[in-house]
Design a protein around this motif. Structure first.
Motif, mmCIF file in Angstrom:
data_model
loop_
_atom_site.group_PDB
_atom_site.id
_atom_site.type_symbol
_atom_site.label_atom_id
_atom_site.label_comp_id
_atom_site.label_asym_id
_atom_site.label_seq_id
_atom_site.Cartn_x
_atom_site.Cartn_y
_atom_site.Cartn_z
ATOM 1 N N ALA A 196 -15.095 22.325 -41.072
ATOM 2 C CA ALA A 196 -16.019 21.751 -42.060
ATOM 3 C C ALA A 196 -17.248 22.849 -42.710
ATOM 4 C CB ALA A 196 -17.113 21.716 -40.627
ATOM 5 N N THR A 255 -14.297 15.836 -39.003
ATOM 6 C CA THR A 255 -15.152 16.264 -39.339
ATOM 7 C C THR A 255 -15.578 15.925 -41.166
ATOM 8 O OG1 THR A 255 -14.052 18.556 -38.502
ATOM 9 C CG2 THR A 255 -14.947 19.145 -40.949
ATOM 10 N N SER A 291 -10.584 16.917 -37.107
ATOM 11 C CA SER A 291 -10.486 16.835 -38.744
ATOM 12 C C SER A 291 -11.119 15.958 -39.076
ATOM 13 C CB SER A 291 -9.151 16.552 -38.796
ATOM 14 O OG SER A 291 -8.759 15.822 -39.064
ATOM 15 N N THR A 321 -11.754 21.576 -31.273
ATOM 16 C CA THR A 321 -13.161 21.714 -31.883
ATOM 17 C C THR A 321 -13.093 22.779 -32.672
ATOM 18 O OG1 THR A 321 -13.877 19.965 -30.308
ATOM 19 C CG2 THR A 321 -15.378 21.704 -31.264
ATOM 20 N N ALA A 360 -11.727 22.701 -36.045
ATOM 21 C CA ALA A 360 -12.195 21.819 -37.155
ATOM 22 C C ALA A 360 -13.746 22.667 -37.715
ATOM 23 C CB ALA A 360 -12.758 20.959 -36.420
#
Length: 206
Positions: free
Chosen positions: A55, A136, A133, A48, A51
């Motif tokens: 993002a 995202t 991913s 996370t 990611a």
């Protein structure tokens, strides 16, 4: 949240499936499953965090940097998961003695279960990185479907290994390992498709 529950449920199913084998088998699987849950949550948190970087690049229309960050995330979680896996395998007896101090039958079953499930750690990490991913890029359905399919496959494998072949704790762990390998492979294959918003090419060089 539902996806993480499905990911953790793979190990919990092993406990249910070995209930007819014996108390030592149940104890071995249930005791070590708590440690597995901790490691799964660590990998999920790492994925996370990585990611978030992807993002930020993705939302600022820097797709090249987002894909590069994704490759770095996959490389990092793979390396860290291997560094966690190796001591868990090499020092599994003192580790289990320190944490649980189990009697001999439980210890023997725990050693077998730990050895096989520890091999799945890199694949858990890879799956979590890939799933993060996809979330995202606003595709949370795909990793959830993969996690659901992996659970169904794990249940079928458990029935086959434990009940049909009567192979016990080691094979319950093997079904978990195979399910996690398949999940990781599927999500990595999908990530290599250039049509995805975030993808990795054939070269994972940093």
């Amino acid at each position: 949240m539902f996806e993480q529950v499905l990911t953790a449920l793979i190990g919990s199913v092993d406990t249910i499936m070995v209930t007819n084998i014996g108390l030592a088998s149940i104890s071995a699987v249930s005791l070590f499953d708590s440690l597995n849950l901790l490691i799964i949550n660590i990998f999920a948190a790492m994925a996370t965090g990585g990611a978030i970087i992807c993002a930020q690049y993705f939302e600022s229309n820097q797709k090249g940097k987002a894909n590069q960050a994704l490759k770095q995330l996959i490389f990092s979680v793979t390396l860290i998961s291997i560094l966690i896996t190796l001591p868990c395998i090499l020092f599994r007896r003192p580790l289990l003695s320190l944490i649980f101090g189990s009697e001999k039958n439980v210890m023997d079953n725990s050693l077998n279960y730990l050895f096989i499930t520890a091999l799945s750690y890199p694949f858990i990490a890879l799956y979590n990185a890939g799933a993060a991913s996809f979330r995202t890029s606003q595709n949370s359905r795909l990793p959830m479907v993969i996690a659901l399919g992996s659970n169904i496959l794990n249940i079928l494998e458990n029935f086959f290994f434990v009940f049909t072949l009567s192979l016990g704790v080691a094979q319950a762990a093997l079904s978990t390992l195979l399910s996690r390998i398949i999940s990781a492979l599927i999500i990595l294959i999908l990530l290599k498709q250039p049509k995805q918003n975030l993808y990795i090419d054939s070269c994972l060089s940093l």
